[in-house]
Write a protein that holds these residues in place. Structure first.
Motif, PDB file in Angstrom:
ATOM      1  N   ARG A 170      -8.451  -6.182  -1.611  1.00 18.14           N
ATOM      2  CA  ARG A 170      -7.351  -6.878  -0.939  1.00 18.14           C
ATOM      3  C   ARG A 170      -7.909  -8.227  -0.519  1.00 18.14           C
ATOM      4  N   LYS A 224      -7.470   1.690  -3.862  1.00 20.34           N
ATOM      5  CA  LYS A 224      -7.393   0.243  -3.690  1.00 20.34           C
ATOM      6  C   LYS A 224      -8.737  -0.362  -4.057  1.00 20.34           C
ATOM      7  N   GLU A 282       0.837  -1.209   0.000  1.00 24.49           N
ATOM      8  CA  GLU A 282       0.000   0.000   0.000  1.00 24.49           C
ATOM      9  C   GLU A 282       0.864   1.248   0.000  1.00 24.49           C
ATOM     10  N   GLN A 300      -3.540  -7.679  -3.857  1.00 23.16           N
ATOM     11  CA  GLN A 300      -4.139  -6.349  -3.812  1.00 23.16           C
ATOM     12  C   GLN A 300      -4.199  -5.793  -5.225  1.00 23.16           C
ATOM     13  N   PHE A 315      -4.974  -2.193  -7.335  1.00 17.59           N
ATOM     14  CA  PHE A 315      -5.080  -0.747  -7.217  1.00 17.59           C
ATOM     15  C   PHE A 315      -5.386  -0.123  -8.566  1.00 17.59           C
TER      16      PHE A 315
END
Length: 86
Positions: free
Chosen positions: A26, A23, A11, A31, A33
């Motif tokens: 997750r 984002k 992050e 994750q 983005f």
């Protein structure tokens, strides 16, 4: 980006690339983005990932341009939210 741990570091890495990073999700070490294209230089992304790989294990990562399907889903969700409120 998929890692075994280091979720917060990922992050931080993304937020250093763009303050306007969003984002999307997750889940289980992965994750996703969204980065504003006009704020990010692709070479900087590759450099950031290379640096991250030296600090921790990156199992997978990718960089894609927005597809027409992504845009359609985003517009549909916006319309859905609008219809619920009215």
């Amino acid at each position: 980006m998929t890692t075994s741990s280091n979720q917060e570091e990922v992050e931080s890495l993304v937020n250093n690339l763009s303050r306007n990073a969003y984002k999307m999700y997750r889940l289980s070490g992965t994750q996703k983005f969204e980065l504003p294209k006009q704020e990010v230089i692709i070479a900087q992304v590759f450099q950031a990932v290379a640096k991250a790989k030296r600090r921790f294990t990156v199992r997978a990562w990718g960089l894609v341009d927005t597809t027409l399907e992504d845009v359609f889903i985003k517009v549909a969700r916006g319309t859905e939210a609008f219809n619920v409120l009215s």
